[in-house]
Enzyme design. Structure first.
Site, short mmCIF file in Angstrom:
data_model
loop_
_atom_site.label_atom_id
_atom_site.label_comp_id
_atom_site.label_asym_id
_atom_site.label_seq_id
_atom_site.Cartn_x
_atom_site.Cartn_y
_atom_site.Cartn_z
N THR A 140 0.83 -1.21 0.00
CA THR A 140 0.00 0.00 0.00
C THR A 140 0.86 1.26 0.00
OG1 THR A 140 -1.46 1.31 1.42
CG2 THR A 140 -0.15 -0.33 2.53
N ASP A 141 0.31 2.34 -0.51
CA ASP A 141 1.03 3.63 -0.46
C ASP A 141 1.16 4.13 0.98
OD1 ASP A 141 -1.64 4.32 -0.07
OD2 ASP A 141 -1.72 5.80 -1.67
N GLU A 142 0.37 3.54 1.90
CA GLU A 142 0.41 4.03 3.29
C GLU A 142 1.76 3.75 3.96
OE1 GLU A 142 -3.11 3.54 5.65
OE2 GLU A 142 -4.33 3.16 3.88
N TYR A 165 -1.84 -0.40 11.08
CA TYR A 165 -2.03 -1.07 9.78
C TYR A 165 -0.82 -0.84 8.88
CZ TYR A 165 -3.46 -1.51 4.89
OH TYR A 165 -3.49 -1.81 3.54
N SER A 166 -0.46 0.44 8.67
CA SER A 166 0.62 0.71 7.72
C SER A 166 1.97 0.22 8.26
CB SER A 166 0.68 2.19 7.33
OG SER A 166 0.75 3.02 8.46
N SER A 168 2.31 -2.52 9.97
CA SER A 168 2.34 -3.97 9.71
C SER A 168 2.60 -4.24 8.23
CB SER A 168 1.03 -4.63 10.18
OG SER A 168 -0.04 -4.26 9.35
N LYS A 169 2.04 -3.42 7.37
CA LYS A 169 2.30 -3.62 5.93
C LYS A 169 3.75 -3.29 5.60
CE LYS A 169 -0.34 -4.53 3.04
NZ LYS A 169 -0.76 -5.86 2.52
N ASN A 194 -5.71 4.13 -2.89
CA ASN A 194 -7.05 3.66 -2.49
C ASN A 194 -7.80 3.08 -3.68
OD1 ASN A 194 -6.60 4.82 0.04
ND2 ASN A 194 -8.71 5.54 0.17
N ASN A 264 -11.62 13.72 0.71
CA ASN A 264 -12.72 12.84 1.11
C ASN A 264 -14.08 13.52 0.98
OD1 ASN A 264 -10.95 10.81 1.68
ND2 ASN A 264 -10.97 11.11 3.90
N ASP A 309 -12.09 13.21 14.33
CA ASP A 309 -11.11 12.68 13.38
C ASP A 309 -10.50 11.37 13.87
OD1 ASP A 309 -9.76 12.63 11.04
OD2 ASP A 309 -8.50 14.39 11.44
N ARG A 310 -10.09 10.53 12.91
CA ARG A 310 -9.35 9.29 13.23
C ARG A 310 -8.03 9.66 13.89
NH1 ARG A 310 -7.94 6.14 7.90
NH2 ARG A 310 -9.79 4.90 8.29
N GLY A 312 -4.31 9.97 14.48
CA GLY A 312 -3.15 9.92 13.57
C GLY A 312 -3.54 9.88 12.10
N HIS A 313 -4.63 10.54 11.75
CA HIS A 313 -5.15 10.46 10.37
C HIS A 313 -4.17 11.10 9.38
CE1 HIS A 313 -9.19 10.66 7.96
NE2 HIS A 313 -8.28 9.90 7.41
#
Ligand SMILES: NC(=O)c1ccc[n+]([C@@H]2O[C@H](COP(=O)([O-])OP(=O)(O)OC[C@H]3O[C@@H](n4cnc5c(N)ncnc54)[C@H](O)[C@@H]3O)[C@@H](O)[C@H]2O)c1
Length: 373
Positions: A140-142, A165-166, A168-169, A194, A264, A309-310, A312-313
């Site tokens: 992923t680009d993340e 998530y990022s 771990s990727k 995305n 978004n 907001d999430r 660490g968005h």
């Protein structure tokens, strides 16, 4: 004849990839390995499972026995690893599961492939692999972190993940690189932006917005909605993966982007306007609404509600796909204006699928098809 092992093939991108390669290549055999988590739905690939070229195995990429048994039974040439925990919000709630699946699962896939593909050793002690095999990691680009208002991620951008998530990727990508460097294993990594399109589980932005509109609910948008993502039509992504698998230079990373950055909030507004237009143009689509609605005056931007907001968005992701375009001739063929209409039409016409995957009824497919094995 090539033997593919596709993990996560009952998820959003994996299922689209399964459909893509079955359509594009007649001379293949395909094993799909999927643990059927909440995100994996056999209903999505039920027609593909009738194809004599396809075998489905329920199991985890983390499980050495399961993966080994597939390699024992099939002369696998290609591993395409989609299987992952993929939702950032869920990773904030339960990071450990993400590390287990995404990192240890990747390492297990690599290790088993290495074992079965090794046919000897060279004079320096590096493994020699069977001709024509390759492992492709879908990333992923993340992993590149977050951008300011300008600039793009290239394959040389330092890895700088922010969410569990990022992270771990990124860990998974680094293990793939380690197998390439340490064992000279033939690998590629693709890093995409995305995705959107059919069969997207309705917890991600676009399908969630569509689902909420059809239920007459508010449309939650994080923060002020100014976060920017680069949107890629899923079938274009599948084509990119297959190009890299078949023609990409071994050991290389390829970024895959849609050339389509949007905030978004603009995605949400466009989705509202497009659904309204489609409902007005074709009253048949009204059947997708979950309540009776004599007029559509309620279907406007007032449905939007801004939520906290999430954590660490990341502010902005944008991919520079020059390398894959120059080397492999791939480019994102689907313009967003067309892709979003195709996607929304698909959801309006496939409400049965949405209900199935959200109600858990899809589990019945597994019982029906594999319950006695
Ligand atoms: N969706 C996107 O926009 C996007 C963007 C960039 C990268 N990616 C990457 O692409 C890949 C696919 O993403 P997606 O959106 O299709 O995800 P998804 O969540 O829709 O599907 C994931 C699939 O993996 C399966 N799975 C989960 N854990 C497993 C395990 N331990 N063993 C076997 N199967 C398991 C699930 O059952 C599901 O079928 C992921 O690796 C993700 O990180 C996705």
């Amino acid at each position: 004849m090539k033997h593919y092992l596709v993990t996560g093939g009952a998820g959003f991108i994996g299922a689209n990839y399964v459909k893509y390669i079955l359509k594009e290549h007649s001379d293949i055999q395909l094993v799909i390995l999927d643990d059927l988590t909440y995100a994996g739905n056999l209903g999505t690939i039920k027609d593909d499972l009738k194809d004599p070229r396809v075998e489905f195995v329920k199991g985890s990429i983390v499980d050495p026995q399961i993966v080994q048994s597939i390699f024992e039974k099939h002369p696998i040439d290609f591993v395409v690893n989609f299987a992952a925990e993929s939702h950032v919000d869920r990773s904030i709630e339960n990071p450990q599961l993400f590390l287990q699946t995404n990192i240890l699962g990747t390492q297990n896939m690599l290790d088993t492939a290495k074992k079965f593909w090794t046919v000897g050793k060279d004079e320096k002690g590096y493994p020699i692999y069977r001709e024509g095999v390759k492992y492709l990691q879908v990333s992923t680009d993340e992993v590149y972190g977050s951008l300011g208002e300008t600039g793009y991620f290239t394959e040389k951008t330092p890895l700088d993940p922010r969410s569990p998530y990022s992270a771990s990727k990124t860990g998974a990508d680094l293990i793939v690189v380690a197998y390439s460097e340490t064992y000279k294993m033939p690998v590629n990594i693709t890093r995409c932006s995305n995705n959107y399109g059919p069969y997207h589980f309705p917890e991600k932005l676009i399908p969630l917005i569509i689902k909420n509109i059809l239920e007459g609910k508010k449309l939650p948008v994080y923060g002020d909605g100014s976060n920017v993502r680069d949107w890629l039509y899923v079938e274009d992504h599948c084509k990119a993966i297959d190009s890299v698998l078949l023609r990409g230079r071994t050991g290389e990373v390829y970024n895959v982007g849609g050339h389509n950055e949007m905030k978004n909030i603009d995605i949400v507004k466009l989705t509202i306007a497009t659904i309204r237009r489609l409902l007005e143009e074709n009253p048949e689509y009204g059947k997708a609404l979950k309540f009776s609605s004599p007029d559509l005056s309620w279907l406007n931007d007032d449905l939007i509600t801004f939520v906290k907001d999430r954590l660490g968005h990341d502010q902005r992701y944008a991919i520079d796909p020059t390398k894959i375009t120059t080397e492999l001739g791939w480019y994102p063929e689907t313009k967003f204006a067309d892709g979003i209409v195709k996607t929304i039409r698909w959801y309006l016409e496939n409400q049965d699928w949405v209900e199935e995957v959200t109600s858990g009824d899809y589990q019945k497919y597994y019982e029906q098809m594999y319950g006695n094995r």
